[in-house]
Write an enzyme that holds these catalytic residues in place. Sequence first.
Site, short mmCIF file in Angstrom:
data_model
loop_
_atom_site.label_atom_id
_atom_site.label_comp_id
_atom_site.label_asym_id
_atom_site.label_seq_id
_atom_site.Cartn_x
_atom_site.Cartn_y
_atom_site.Cartn_z
N LYS A 75 32.92 43.58 30.44
CA LYS A 75 33.71 43.99 31.60
C LYS A 75 34.78 44.97 31.10
O LYS A 75 35.53 44.67 30.17
CB LYS A 75 34.36 42.75 32.20
CG LYS A 75 34.62 42.83 33.68
CD LYS A 75 35.09 41.46 34.14
CE LYS A 75 35.44 41.45 35.58
NZ LYS A 75 36.11 40.20 35.95
C1 E4P Z 1 36.36 39.48 39.44
O1 E4P Z 1 35.66 39.87 38.54
C2 E4P Z 1 37.77 39.09 39.29
O2 E4P Z 1 37.85 38.22 38.19
C3 E4P Z 1 38.31 38.35 40.47
O3 E4P Z 1 37.40 38.29 41.55
C4 E4P Z 1 39.71 38.65 40.85
O4 E4P Z 1 40.08 37.85 41.95
P1 E4P Z 1 41.60 37.63 42.40
O5 E4P Z 1 42.04 38.86 43.14
O6 E4P Z 1 41.51 36.43 43.29
O7 E4P Z 1 42.39 37.41 41.15
#
Ligand code: E4P
Length: 222
Positions: A90
């Site tokens: 990522k």
């Molecule tokens: C996705 O890859 C992220 O980890 C995640 O969905 C972020 O979500 P949040 O805005 O609830 O922190």
Amino acid sequence: MKFFLDTANLDEIKKGYKMGILSGVTTNPSLVVKEGVKFEDRIAEICQAVPDVESVSAEVTPIALTAEDMIAEANELIKINGGDKKVTIKLPMTVAGLEACRYLTKKGVRTNITLIFTVNQALLAARAGATYVSPFLGRLDDISEDGVLLVEKIAAVFRTHNLDTQIIAASVRHADHVTRVAMAGAHIATMPLKVVEQLTKHPLTDQGMEKFSTDWEKVVSK
Ligand code: E4P
């Protein structure tokens, strides 16, 4: 649309996997820090807990600012669990992140470009060869923008230009988000276990179960 779990909590991942609906897991630095465990160890444990899913996202750390830094971290991450192919790197939506994405894609490594908030960012990530892009719809809703509309627009652009990068609808907060991103053309939605659990529920299902049970008792008690 496929379901990924957005957590680094092993118990939640095991629970979701047992439900039989899981195609992958996403993590981020905030989610890993919450668990108080060593990052690489937890990614290895997750890979072992969900052996046959397509992807487990492991994010480069926030101190990796250049493409070289990101690639160096990615080279360690792809060794996890004996070089497990489902480990997906990522990367942040930055110029350096795109550069690292192109390099890793050429090496055959899966990538997920994260923190996407515009169609243009998604298009750039796709052109850099990203396996996945992660638009954060909940965070857009938080600032009074329309997160689901962003997913819909990205899906339309990817279809028009025959891009095979998959859209992971991320920052999903509730059941209605899930229905709407499925209709908008997301390939995947990643969400906490509590949202997946919400999806199984409807008051009429509970009422129906109760009625079947009371009717059944009348017969068996005769
Ligand atoms: C996705 O890859 C992220 O980890 C995640 O969905 C972020 O979500 P949040 O805005 O609830 O922190």
